[in-house]
Design a protein around this motif. Structure first.
Motif, PDB file in Angstrom:
ATOM      1  N   PHE A  84     -11.342   1.396 -11.957  1.00 56.34           N
ATOM      2  CA  PHE A  84     -12.064   2.303 -11.439  1.00 56.34           C
ATOM      3  C   PHE A  84     -12.250   1.797  -9.977  1.00 56.34           C
ATOM      4  N   THR A  85     -12.106   2.779  -8.942  1.00 56.39           N
ATOM      5  CA  THR A  85     -12.396   2.494  -7.506  1.00 56.39           C
ATOM      6  C   THR A  85     -13.395   3.275  -6.994  1.00 56.39           C
ATOM      7  N   LEU A  86     -14.306   2.401  -6.306  1.00 57.70           N
ATOM      8  CA  LEU A  86     -15.574   2.827  -5.336  1.00 57.70           C
ATOM      9  C   LEU A  86     -14.785   3.049  -3.674  1.00 57.70           C
ATOM     10  N   ASN A  87     -14.742   3.934  -3.272  1.00 53.91           N
ATOM     11  CA  ASN A  87     -14.299   4.183  -1.795  1.00 53.91           C
ATOM     12  C   ASN A  87     -15.379   4.586  -0.860  1.00 53.91           C
ATOM     13  N   VAL A  89       0.852  -1.182  -0.147  1.00 54.40           N
ATOM     14  CA  VAL A  89       0.115  -0.044   0.144  1.00 54.40           C
ATOM     15  C   VAL A  89       0.844   1.270  -0.017  1.00 54.40           C
ATOM     16  N   ALA A  90       2.005   1.083   0.808  1.00 52.32           N
ATOM     17  CA  ALA A  90       2.818   2.458   0.892  1.00 52.32           C
ATOM     18  C   ALA A  90       3.485   2.735  -0.539  1.00 52.32           C
ATOM     19  N   ASP A  91       3.758   1.592  -1.019  1.00 52.82           N
ATOM     20  CA  ASP A  91       4.424   1.742  -2.398  1.00 52.82           C
ATOM     21  C   ASP A  91       3.754   2.500  -3.431  1.00 52.82           C
ATOM     22  N   LYS A  92       2.425   1.945  -3.449  1.00 55.03           N
ATOM     23  CA  LYS A  92       1.625   2.141  -4.771  1.00 55.03           C
ATOM     24  C   LYS A  92       1.046   3.547  -4.480  1.00 55.03           C
ATOM     25  N   LEU A  93       0.560   3.901  -3.180  1.00 54.41           N
ATOM     26  CA  LEU A  93       0.231   5.390  -2.782  1.00 54.41           C
ATOM     27  C   LEU A  93       1.241   6.533  -3.125  1.00 54.41           C
ATOM     28  N   SER A  94       2.660   6.104  -2.840  1.00 54.96           N
ATOM     29  CA  SER A  94       3.764   6.668  -3.034  1.00 54.96           C
ATOM     30  C   SER A  94       3.918   7.083  -4.713  1.00 54.96           C
ATOM     31  N   ARG A  95       3.529   5.941  -5.236  1.00 55.65           N
ATOM     32  CA  ARG A  95       3.903   6.097  -6.747  1.00 55.65           C
ATOM     33  C   ARG A  95       2.777   6.980  -7.313  1.00 55.65           C
ATOM     34  N   SER A  96       1.580   6.816  -6.736  1.00 58.04           N
ATOM     35  CA  SER A  96       0.295   7.499  -7.303  1.00 58.04           C
ATOM     36  C   SER A  96       0.592   8.975  -7.177  1.00 58.04           C
ATOM     37  N   THR A 144     -11.973  11.985  -7.121  1.00 59.34           N
ATOM     38  CA  THR A 144     -10.472  12.420  -7.468  1.00 59.34           C
ATOM     39  C   THR A 144     -10.309  11.749  -8.668  1.00 59.34           C
ATOM     40  N   PHE A 145      -9.453  12.562  -9.650  1.00 62.45           N
ATOM     41  CA  PHE A 145      -9.249  12.275 -11.085  1.00 62.45           C
ATOM     42  C   PHE A 145      -7.997  12.469 -11.762  1.00 62.45           C
ATOM     43  N   PRO A 193      -9.301  11.327  -1.759  1.00 62.46           N
ATOM     44  CA  PRO A 193      -8.699  10.077  -1.670  1.00 62.46           C
ATOM     45  C   PRO A 193      -7.667  10.161  -2.661  1.00 62.46           C
ATOM     46  N   ILE A 194      -6.761   9.269  -2.707  1.00 63.32           N
ATOM     47  CA  ILE A 194      -5.347   9.008  -3.427  1.00 63.32           C
ATOM     48  C   ILE A 194      -5.958   8.048  -4.401  1.00 63.32           C
ATOM     49  N   ILE A 195      -5.783   8.242  -5.886  1.00 63.59           N
ATOM     50  CA  ILE A 195      -6.160   7.417  -6.845  1.00 63.59           C
ATOM     51  C   ILE A 195      -5.210   6.066  -6.795  1.00 63.59           C
ATOM     52  N   ASN A 196      -6.009   5.031  -6.968  1.00 65.82           N
ATOM     53  CA  ASN A 196      -5.339   3.605  -7.105  1.00 65.82           C
ATOM     54  C   ASN A 196      -4.437   3.321  -8.198  1.00 65.82           C
ATOM     55  N   HIS A 197      -3.087   3.713  -8.327  1.00 62.84           N
ATOM     56  CA  HIS A 197      -2.447   3.656  -9.448  1.00 62.84           C
ATOM     57  C   HIS A 197      -2.547   2.221 -10.094  1.00 62.84           C
ATOM     58  N   PRO A 198      -2.772   2.006 -11.418  1.00 64.14           N
ATOM     59  CA  PRO A 198      -2.600   3.093 -12.338  1.00 64.14           C
ATOM     60  C   PRO A 198      -3.873   3.700 -13.139  1.00 64.14           C
ATOM     61  N   GLU A 199      -4.949   3.713 -12.162  1.00 63.41           N
ATOM     62  CA  GLU A 199      -6.443   3.954 -12.517  1.00 63.41           C
ATOM     63  C   GLU A 199      -6.446   5.430 -12.790  1.00 63.41           C
ATOM     64  N   ALA A 200      -7.406   5.813 -13.114  1.00 55.61           N
ATOM     65  CA  ALA A 200      -7.581   7.274 -13.627  1.00 55.61           C
ATOM     66  C   ALA A 200      -8.472   8.256 -12.577  1.00 55.61           C
ATOM     67  N   ALA A 201      -9.129   7.265 -11.578  1.00 50.26           N
ATOM     68  CA  ALA A 201     -10.240   7.883 -10.889  1.00 50.26           C
ATOM     69  C   ALA A 201     -10.696   7.101  -9.829  1.00 50.26           C
ATOM     70  N   MET A 202     -11.139   7.806  -8.588  1.00 52.09           N
ATOM     71  CA  MET A 202     -11.723   7.047  -7.683  1.00 52.09           C
ATOM     72  C   MET A 202     -12.980   7.871  -7.182  1.00 52.09           C
TER      73      MET A 202
END
Length: 495
Positions: A411-414, A280-287, A463-464, A426-435
Motif C-alpha cells: 500500500f502506498t501513501l503519497n 517509473v515509466a514502465d511501471k506507471l504505463s503497466r498500471s 485511488t483503488f 494518483p496512479i496506483i503503484n503496480h501491483p498494489e491495490a490502492a494509494m
C-alpha cells in the motif's frame, strides 16, 4: 604465476537485468582488496556500489561511464596470485544485497598450438581499457576466450602518456604463419576520445595514433573527422580494411559539429528513458494498462491532528512527524478494510489478500521519483515510523537505497501536499491495490460546531483497484481515515 580472473556484473536481484555504469572507482593497474567496491552502477531501483570478490591488480575495465551492461557481462579482470591447489581461485564467499560472490572462477583449458584465436568475448568488444599482454590464450568452459597475462603488474605499469589502457593484440603462430587478432578496443588517451569516435561513426582501427606507442589522441580523431567532412561523406564503420592508415594530423582547432540540416519540423531535446526514470515509466504505463482504477476524495478538518502532534512533541522524546501519524492512521484503516491491502493474480484469477502491511511512500529526489518501503508498518508505533521514514528518505536523496528497500510494498501513501497542491488522482503503484493521497494542510473557512471558523483543512484522495473492492469499501476506508484525522482519539480503539 599470476592468474587472471574475470568479474562479471552480478545479479542485483528483484528481476533487474541491466545496470548503467555511473562511475568507476578503480583504474587499470590499481591494486584492489577482496570485496572492495570497484564501480558505481545505477539500476532501475537504486544506485549501488559493486564490490569485487577478488584481490589483486586490475588488468581490464569493461564499459565506459554511461554505458548500460546486462547482468553477466564482464566488469573487470583482476590478476591474482598463484591459483589454489585445486586449480581454482575462490571468491570472498560474501553474499551482499543481490550479489553472489561466492562462486569460483570458471575453469579454463589451454588452446592447442596452432589453433587460431579470437577476441575475448562479445562483451569484451566494448571494454574500456581492456589490457592483454603477450601470454597464453585460454578458453573457458563456456566457449568464450580470454587472454591470460603472464605479468599483470608489469602490464599495468606499462601505461604512459596519461590515464589510458591498451589492447596489444596477441598472435598465434602455426604452420600457416601468423594471424593477427583485430577484435577488441584499440589504445586511446581517454574514454571521451572513444565516445567521440563512436558518436561520429569512426572506426578507431583506421587511425594511426600520434601519441606514445601509437596512442590515439583526440586530435587524431578530430583530424580524421574533418578529412571525412571535406570529402563530403560521413565516415562509417568499415571492416574490409581494418588496418587502413590515416595521416598524422597537423595542429588544428577543436572539431565543431556541423549544424543540422533543416527538415521543416521542430527539433527538441531527447532524454533516454532509462534508470529510475525508465522504471517509473514502465511501471506507471503497466498500471494504466492493467488496473481499472477509480478515485474518491474528501475534505477533512485536520486541526485536532495538528494539535495532537504539537502536544506529543512538547512532551519530550523523539519528535513525531506528520507522515508517521498519517501512516499510523493508514495501517489502522487497512486493518478494518483489508481488501485494499491486496493484489490481483490474473493468471490464477484470484485476489491475494496480504497479511502484512509494507507501506510505500513517494519520495522525490534529484534522480527521479522513488517509493521506499517501510516493512511491517502495521507493527510499528509513531516513533518507529518516524525514524524509518527519516532513514529511508535520507537514503533516497543520497541514492543509496537497496533494491530490497524499493520493492515489496502492499500500500502506498503519497504526501503530495509538500508540493503545495490540494488534490490529485494518483496512479496506483503496480501491483498494489490502492494509494492514499494527502494534499496540503492550510487554513480554510469551515463550519465547526455550528459556527463558521478558520480551521486547518486537508483534502484526502483514495485511488483503488475496482477489481478488489467496490465503492462502498473504498468509501468506508477513506471515511475512517478522515475521521481519525478530525478526531485522533478514534485511533485509541485500535491501540
Amino acid at each position: 604465476m599470476a592468474q587472471v580472473l574475470e568479474f562479471r556484473l552480478p545479479d542485483l536481484g528483484e528481476g533487474l537485468t541491466e545496470a548503467e555504469i555511473v562511475r568507476w572507482l578503480v583504474q587499470v593497474g590499481d591494486v584492489v582488496a577482496i570485496d572492495q567496491p570497484v564501480v558505481e552502477v545505477e539500476t532501475a531501483k537504486a544506485m549501488v556500489e559493486v564490490p569485487c570478490p577478488y584481490g589483486g591488480v586490475v588488468t581490464a575495465r569493461f564499459g565506459e561511464e554511461g554505458t548500460e551492461l546486462p547482468v553477466g557481462a564482464p566488469l573487470i579482470t583482476v590478476a591474482v596470485g598463484a591459483a589454489a591447489s585445486g586449480g581454482e581461485s575462490e571468491g570472498s564467499g560474501n553474499v551482499l544485497v543481490g550479489y553472489g560472490t561466492s562462486q569460483a572462477a570458471a575453469r579454463r583449458r589451454r588452446v592447442r598450438p596452432g589453433q587460431p584465436t579470437r577476441a575475448a568475448s562479445a562483451a569484451g568488444g566494448n571494454a574500456n581499457g581492456h589490457v592483454s599482454t603477450a601470454g597464453t590464450v585460454n578458453e573457458r568452459s563456456d566457449g568464450a576466450r580470454t587472454a591470460e597475462q603472464t605479468d599483470a603488474p608489469a602490464a599495468a605499469s606499462a601505461q604512459a602518456g596519461g590515464s589510458y589502457a591498451t589492447d596489444s593484440h596477441p598472435e598465434t603462430t602455426g604452420s600457416t604463419g601468423t594471424t593477427d587478432v583485430t577484435d577488441g578496443p584499440v589504445p586511446v588517451i581517454s574514454p571521451l576520445v572513444r565516445r567521440l569516435a563512436r558518436e561520429n561513426g569512426l572506426d578507431l582501427r583506421e587511425l594511426t595514433g600520434s601519441g606514445p606507442d601509437g596512442l590515439i589522441l583526440r586530435a587524431d580523431v578530430e583530424y580524421a573527422l574533418r578529412a571525412a567532412a571535406a570529402q563530403g561523406r560521413r565516415t562509417t564503420m568499415p571492416s574490409a580494411e581494418p588496418h587502413a592508415r590515416a595521416a598524422t594530423p597537423p595542429t588544428a582547432p577543436p572539431l565543431t559539429a556541423p549544424a543540422p540540416a533543416h527538415t521543416g519540423t521542430s527539433t527538441g531535446t531527447r532524454t533516454p528513458l532509462k534508470g529510475i526514470r525508465g522504471a517509473v515509466a514502465d511501471k506507471l504505463s503497466r498500471s494504466r494498462r492493467e488496473i481499472p482504477d477509480a478515485t474518491c476524495w474528501v475534505d477533512a478538518d485536520a486541526t485536532e491532528l495538528m494539535r495532537a502532534r504539537i502536544a506529543m512533541n512538547a512532551a519530550g522524546g523523539p519528535k513525531i512527524s506528520l507522515l508517521a501519524l498519517l501512516a499510523r492512521i493508514c495501517t489502522a484503516a487497512l486493518a478494518r478494510h483489508p481488501e485494499l491491502n491486496s493484489r490481483v493474480d490474473m493468471e490464477a484469477r484470484e485476489i491475494v489478500r496480504l497479511d502484512q502491511v509494507h507501506l510505500g511512500f513517494a519520495a522525490q529526489t534529484d534522480r527521479g521519483l522513488v517509493v521506499p518501503v517501510v516493512r511491517d508498518a502495521h507493527a510499528r508505533d509513531a516513533e518507529s515510523l518516524t525514524a524509518e521514514f527519516a532513514r529511508l528518505t535520507e537514503a533516497a536523496r543520497a541514492g543509496t537505497l537497496t533494491p530490497g528497500e524499493l520493492t515489496g510494498g502492499t500500500f502506498t501513501l503519497n504526501n503530495y501536499g509538500v508540493f503545495g497542491v490540494d488534490g490529485s488522482t494518483p496512479i496506483i503503484n503496480h501491483p498494489e491495490a490502492a494509494m492514499l493521497g494527502v494534499g496540503r494542510i492550510i487554513p480554510k473557512p469551515w463550519v465547526h460546531e455550528g459556527e463558521l471558523a478558520v480551521r486547518q483543512v486537508v483534502q484526502l484522495s483514495l485511488t483503488f483497484d475496482h477489481r478488489v473492492c467496490d465503492g462502498g469499501t473504498a468509501g468506508g476506508f477513506l471515511r475512517y481515515v478522515a475521521d481519525c484525522v478530525e478526531q485522533p482519539a478514534v485511533l485509541l480503539r485500535t491501540l
